[in-house]
Design an enzyme around this catalytic site. Structure first.
Site, PDB file in Angstrom:
ATOM      1  N   ARG A 120      37.094  50.079  23.806  1.00 18.62           N
ATOM      2  CA  ARG A 120      38.117  49.984  24.949  1.00 18.62           C
ATOM      3  C   ARG A 120      37.543  50.882  26.431  1.00 18.62           C
ATOM      4  NH1 ARG A 120      41.801  53.734  24.927  1.00 18.62           N
ATOM      5  NH2 ARG A 120      41.805  54.131  22.598  1.00 18.62           N
ATOM      6  N   TYR A 155      54.566  36.271  44.305  1.00 16.25           N
ATOM      7  CA  TYR A 155      54.404  35.870  42.685  1.00 16.25           C
ATOM      8  C   TYR A 155      55.637  36.453  42.193  1.00 16.25           C
ATOM      9  CZ  TYR A 155      53.354  35.326  37.881  1.00 16.25           C
ATOM     10  OH  TYR A 155      53.378  35.179  36.530  1.00 16.25           O
ATOM     11  N   ASP A 188      47.022  41.194  47.277  1.00 16.54           N
ATOM     12  CA  ASP A 188      46.718  40.393  46.073  1.00 16.54           C
ATOM     13  C   ASP A 188      46.176  39.087  46.686  1.00 16.54           C
ATOM     14  OD1 ASP A 188      47.149  38.069  44.324  1.00 16.54           O
ATOM     15  OD2 ASP A 188      48.800  38.869  43.282  1.00 16.54           O
ATOM     16  N   LYS A 219      42.927  32.310  37.886  1.00 14.24           N
ATOM     17  CA  LYS A 219      43.234  31.178  38.987  1.00 14.24           C
ATOM     18  C   LYS A 219      41.963  30.697  39.307  1.00 14.24           C
ATOM     19  CE  LYS A 219      47.645  31.559  38.306  1.00 14.24           C
ATOM     20  NZ  LYS A 219      48.027  32.903  37.513  1.00 14.24           N
TER      21      LYS A 219
HETATM   22  N1  PLP Z   1      49.361  37.070  41.287  1.00 12.07           N
HETATM   23  C1  PLP Z   1      49.607  35.600  41.881  1.00 12.07           C
HETATM   24  C2  PLP Z   1      49.591  35.204  43.048  1.00 12.07           C
HETATM   25  C3  PLP Z   1      49.613  34.759  40.866  1.00 12.07           C
HETATM   26  O1  PLP Z   1      50.103  33.452  41.311  1.00 12.07           O
HETATM   27  C4  PLP Z   1      49.920  35.176  39.656  1.00 12.07           C
HETATM   28  C5  PLP Z   1      49.997  34.177  38.534  1.00 12.07           C
HETATM   29  O2  PLP Z   1      50.740  33.239  38.784  1.00 12.07           O
HETATM   30  C6  PLP Z   1      49.583  36.563  39.153  1.00 12.07           C
HETATM   31  C7  PLP Z   1      49.404  37.482  40.340  1.00 12.07           C
HETATM   32  C8  PLP Z   1      49.579  36.880  37.816  1.00 12.07           C
HETATM   33  O3  PLP Z   1      48.356  36.816  37.067  1.00 12.07           O
HETATM   34  P1  PLP Z   1      48.095  36.504  35.508  1.00 12.07           P
HETATM   35  O4  PLP Z   1      49.123  35.364  35.323  1.00 12.07           O
HETATM   36  O5  PLP Z   1      46.934  36.316  35.320  1.00 12.07           O
HETATM   37  O6  PLP Z   1      48.728  37.720  34.961  1.00 12.07           O
END
Ligand code: PLP
Length: 398
Positions: free
Chosen positions: A64, A115, A186, A211
């Protein structure tokens, strides 16, 4: 388990000297030594043979705490972002670790469109009395600047999910820092090939590696990236706190997922370039389609974010949002009528996909009901267009 998990700031990996495409291909490999493999191994082990006596600083102890496969991916992503990366179990795990930087009772500025999971996590923390949230139009720098006063953290998505608003990142960072707030970006939509927020002075970058970085819709994974070792003690300490959170919360990924993400990362530059070109072409054609009421993509000269994106980003990205005729029903009809485009949530895979975002109750109510978010992939653009065109025309039928 007798040893304590790492809590002190750790040495950070070095930054790259090559150009991004070369970094994507080469970073995180074992090195050119006779008999060594071309790729890092997938290291499956929950524990390691202990040192006789006390374990030393570099000793591996427990699964871990660290893992060789994670480190290979982290050195590649860190090199691409120009910082020091930590891989997490998901984008949300990385976002949660980043939001933990806001002290109890603190203030976070968040985009009104972002998101939905990020906004949901902030809402949960507000409901629990842990923090105060100020929602802003991230493209409105004056509004962000006003909201940043007395804030602890300004959260940026640019372009935003799914409205594709573009922030003036250098101005937002300068305003936040002048107000004493830190900035987290992000960077999932732009990827480090189009935007390197740390170079603009951001304190922290997060990714849904799920993604574009992994790129094949086969893993769920996340990452945080802080400034590198030359940035000084605050960045080192931030890195150390994020590492400790990953370890103590157990927000760790499986080695196989990380290895797959590293393999995906090797073609990031090719995928981002091709998908971006397809997206720009489709956005242009969609603008003249009889079933389309509005197209959002920063490549379009008429898009509100066009000039800013042209100045700040190394491309316009491969997410296109369209409002279609026939309201929510029309949008659902299009989504179920495509044969090539996959009707699915998520984005950033090699395959094109689409979804009506408001089908999720968690999506912001200011996102139009008839908005379809298109994640444009790397297929032949003519095939993508033919399929999209026939699906869109179903909204014009009685
Ligand atoms: N940030 C963005 C811009 C996203 O589109 C997403 C998921 O769609 C996330 C974060 C969250 O990521 P995860 O689904 O890998 O937890």
């Amino acid at each position: 388990m007798t040893a304590t998990p790492p809590s002190d700031p750790v040495p950070l990996p070095a930054t790259p000297v090559c150009r991004p495409a070369t970094v994507a291909v080469h970073a995180g490999r074992p090195g050119h030594v006779t008999g060594r493999p071309a790729n890092p191994p997938v290291l499956f082990s929950s524990t390691y043979r202990a040192a006789d006596g006390a374990s030393g600083p570099g000793d591996r102890v427990y699964g871990r705490w660290d893992n060789e496969t994670w480190e290979a991916f982290e050195s590649a992503l860190g090199a691409l972002e120009g910082g020091a990366a930590l891989v997490f179990a998901s984008g949300m795990a990385a976002i949660a670790a980043a939001l933990d930087e806001v002290p109890p009772g603190g203030v976070v500025v968040v985009p009104r469109h972002a998101y939905s999971g990020t906004l949901g996590l902030v809402t949960d923390r507000v409901a629990a009395g842990l923090l105060t949230a100020r929602h802003v139009d991230i493209a409105d720098t004056a509004e962000v600047t006003a909201a940043a006063q007395d804030a602890d953290l300004v959260w940026v998505e640019s372009p935003t999910n799914p409205m594709l608003e573009v922030a003036d990142l250098p101005a937002v960072i300068a305003a936040a820092h002048a107000a004493g707030a830190r900035v987290a970006v992000d960077n999932t939509f732009a990827t480090p090939l189009l935007l390197r927020p740390l170079e603009h002075g951001a304190d922290l970058v997060v990714h849904s590696v799920t993604k574009y970085l992994a790129g094949h819709s086969d893993v769920v994974l996340g990452a945080c990236v802080t400034a590198g070792p030359d940035a000084g003690e605050p960045a080192r300490q931030l890195f150390g706190r994020l590492l400790r959170r990953r370890t103590m919360h157990g927000a760790i990924p499986g080695p196989m997922e990380v290895w797959l993400a590293l393999r995906g990362l090797r073609t990031l530059h090719l995928r981002v370039e091709r998908a971006g070109a397809n997206a720009a072409e489709l956005a242009r054609r969609l603008s003249g389609h009889p079933a389309v009421l509005q197209v959002r993509h920063p490549s379009l000269p008429t898009d509100p974010g066009h000039e800013r994106a042209a100045r700040q980003l190394g491309g316009f990205g491969a997410i296109v949002s369209v409002e279609v005729a026939g309201g929510a029903t029309g949008a659902e009809r299009v989504a179920s009528a495509t044969r090539l485009w996959l009707h699915a949530t998520s984005l950033g895979g090699v395959e094109s996909s689409l979804e009506r975002r408001r089908r999720h109750a968690a999506e912001a109510p200011t996102v139009p009901e008839n908005l379809l978010r298109l994640s444009v992939g790397v297929e032949d653009v003519e095939d993508l267009w033919a399929d999209l065109d026939q699906a869109l025309r179903t909204t014009l039928e009685p």
